[in-house]
Scaffold this active site. Structure first.
Site, PDB file in Angstrom:
ATOM      1  N   GLY A  46      79.712 -23.578  64.856  1.00 29.68           N
ATOM      2  CA  GLY A  46      79.532 -21.804  64.259  1.00 29.68           C
ATOM      3  C   GLY A  46      78.526 -21.978  64.287  1.00 29.68           C
ATOM      4  O   GLY A  46      77.784 -22.391  65.245  1.00 29.68           O
ATOM      5  N   GLU A  47      77.440 -21.427  63.287  1.00 30.69           N
ATOM      6  CA  GLU A  47      76.646 -21.100  62.756  1.00 30.69           C
ATOM      7  C   GLU A  47      75.765 -21.720  61.631  1.00 30.69           C
ATOM      8  O   GLU A  47      76.382 -21.303  60.996  1.00 30.69           O
ATOM      9  CB  GLU A  47      76.155 -18.990  63.273  1.00 30.69           C
ATOM     10  CG  GLU A  47      74.762 -18.609  62.694  1.00 30.69           C
ATOM     11  CD  GLU A  47      74.895 -19.221  64.627  1.00 30.69           C
ATOM     12  OE1 GLU A  47      75.119 -19.196  65.120  1.00 30.69           O
ATOM     13  OE2 GLU A  47      73.241 -19.252  64.658  1.00 30.69           O
ATOM     14  N   SER A  48      74.988 -22.620  62.232  1.00 27.61           N
ATOM     15  CA  SER A  48      74.222 -23.515  61.144  1.00 27.61           C
ATOM     16  C   SER A  48      73.625 -23.108  60.642  1.00 27.61           C
ATOM     17  O   SER A  48      74.019 -23.745  59.159  1.00 27.61           O
ATOM     18  CB  SER A  48      73.349 -24.401  61.691  1.00 27.61           C
ATOM     19  OG  SER A  48      72.583 -24.154  62.456  1.00 27.61           O
ATOM     20  N   CYS A  78      78.735 -30.059  66.587  1.00 27.85           N
ATOM     21  CA  CYS A  78      78.047 -28.830  67.512  1.00 27.85           C
ATOM     22  C   CYS A  78      76.894 -27.878  65.832  1.00 27.85           C
ATOM     23  O   CYS A  78      75.949 -29.434  65.088  1.00 27.85           O
ATOM     24  CB  CYS A  78      78.614 -27.397  67.775  1.00 27.85           C
ATOM     25  SG  CYS A  78      77.588 -26.786  69.198  1.00 27.85           S
ATOM     26  N   ARG A 135      75.536 -23.158  73.470  1.00 25.04           N
ATOM     27  CA  ARG A 135      74.712 -23.011  72.079  1.00 25.04           C
ATOM     28  C   ARG A 135      74.681 -24.119  71.766  1.00 25.04           C
ATOM     29  O   ARG A 135      74.151 -24.090  70.584  1.00 25.04           O
ATOM     30  CB  ARG A 135      74.989 -21.388  72.295  1.00 25.04           C
ATOM     31  CG  ARG A 135      75.042 -20.750  72.598  1.00 25.04           C
ATOM     32  CD  ARG A 135      74.925 -19.405  71.527  1.00 25.04           C
ATOM     33  NE  ARG A 135      73.801 -18.885  71.038  1.00 25.04           N
ATOM     34  CZ  ARG A 135      74.018 -18.940  69.828  1.00 25.04           C
ATOM     35  NH1 ARG A 135      74.985 -18.734  69.077  1.00 25.04           N
ATOM     36  NH2 ARG A 135      72.572 -18.339  69.219  1.00 25.04           N
ATOM     37  N   HIS A 171      82.510 -29.343  71.295  1.00 25.59           N
ATOM     38  CA  HIS A 171      83.280 -29.201  70.273  1.00 25.59           C
ATOM     39  C   HIS A 171      84.202 -29.940  70.904  1.00 25.59           C
ATOM     40  O   HIS A 171      85.868 -29.328  71.896  1.00 25.59           O
ATOM     41  CB  HIS A 171      83.709 -27.683  70.976  1.00 25.59           C
ATOM     42  CG  HIS A 171      82.583 -26.731  70.280  1.00 25.59           C
ATOM     43  ND1 HIS A 171      83.116 -26.413  68.833  1.00 25.59           N
ATOM     44  CD2 HIS A 171      81.280 -26.570  70.460  1.00 25.59           C
ATOM     45  CE1 HIS A 171      81.345 -25.303  68.718  1.00 25.59           C
ATOM     46  NE2 HIS A 171      80.895 -25.617  69.667  1.00 25.59           N
ATOM     47  N   GLU A 173      87.033 -30.394  69.116  1.00 19.10           N
ATOM     48  CA  GLU A 173      88.221 -29.589  68.480  1.00 19.10           C
ATOM     49  C   GLU A 173      88.733 -28.924  69.613  1.00 19.10           C
ATOM     50  O   GLU A 173      90.012 -28.128  69.680  1.00 19.10           O
ATOM     51  CB  GLU A 173      87.772 -29.121  67.370  1.00 19.10           C
ATOM     52  CG  GLU A 173      87.272 -27.818  67.423  1.00 19.10           C
ATOM     53  CD  GLU A 173      85.832 -27.720  67.639  1.00 19.10           C
ATOM     54  OE1 GLU A 173      85.122 -28.722  67.989  1.00 19.10           O
ATOM     55  OE2 GLU A 173      84.927 -26.923  67.037  1.00 19.10           O
TER      56      GLU A 173
END
Ligand code: GLN
Length: 214
Positions: A46-48, A78, A135, A171, A173
């Site tokens: 996601g966005e860390s 990620c 990303r 990823h 998943e």
């Protein structure tokens, strides 16, 4: 087997679905008491910064750090890998710091530079893993207690393991290949059967009670 998937932001639904396909009991984690009696924890991509800030808001940082210390198996993918690292080289951001790796965020460029590659991961067998990088970060350096699980052809480290903690820059998943999740579950199975000998149930109960009371 009870797996918690941190469900604050990012691809948690997909991780829950893979864990259920593999026969594990998987549930979302948003609050500290949902960490109770878990056998493993997944921190998704996601966005860390968003994930870490939300972990702070929901008072999850200390409990997760302490569970990691007493051997709870954790899989970070990620952004989840960034959260596990002891240091992010290109950003001044706090992390859980439960794994002795230094990572670099967005190491392949922007969203448009996302890619999929057949990644050799010897621990998962001979067949390369269809690794999707979005990303993605990379692992720039690892301490001696960290085992490298995968490298790109140019040598860049993209997956590693330290004790019961696994970090992957991609990823797993988002593919039909469930081997990385299976591998994670096999670590938990070994731990539960006592093979690893590093599960300290008593200290886990003590810790759990201490943050419940506070
Ligand atoms: N670029 C994101 C970050 O730095 C990670 C991207 C991902 O999890 N797919 O947090």
């Amino acid at each position: 087997m009870k797996i918690g998937v941190l469900a604050l932001q990012g691809s948690f639904i997909e991780h829950i679905s893979v864990m259920r396909q593999l026969g594990a009991e998987a549930s979302p984690v948003r609050l500290p008491n949902q960490l109770d009696s878990l056998d493993g924890l997944v921190i998704p991509g996601g966005e860390s910064t968003a994930i870490f800030n939300l972990m702070q808001s929901f008072s999850l940082i200390q409990p997760i750090r302490e569970l990691a210390k007493v051997g709870l198996p954790i899989l970070g993918t990620c952004a989840g890998m960034i959260c596990l690292a002891k240091k992010v080289s290109d950003h001044d951001m706090e992390t859980l710091a439960v794994m002795d790796i230094v990572v670099k965020r967005n190491a392949f460029g922007r969203q448009i530079d996302s890619f999929e590659t057949a990644l050799p991961i010897p621990a998962l067998g001979d067949k390369p893993f269809p690794a999707i990088f979005i990303r993605a970060p990379i692992i720039e350096s690892v301490d001696s207690q960290v085992a490298i699980l995968a490298r790109l052809t140019n040598g860049t480290v993209v997956a590693a393991k330290q004790g019961n903690v696994i970090a992957a820059a991609f990823h797993p998943e988002l593919t039909d290949d469930l081997r990385l999740h299976s591998y994670f579950l096999s670590i938990i199975t070994k731990q539960l059967s006592g093979d690893l000998g590093d599960r300290d149930e008593q200290s886990r109960v003590k810790l759990r009670d201490s943050w419940r009371d506070s």
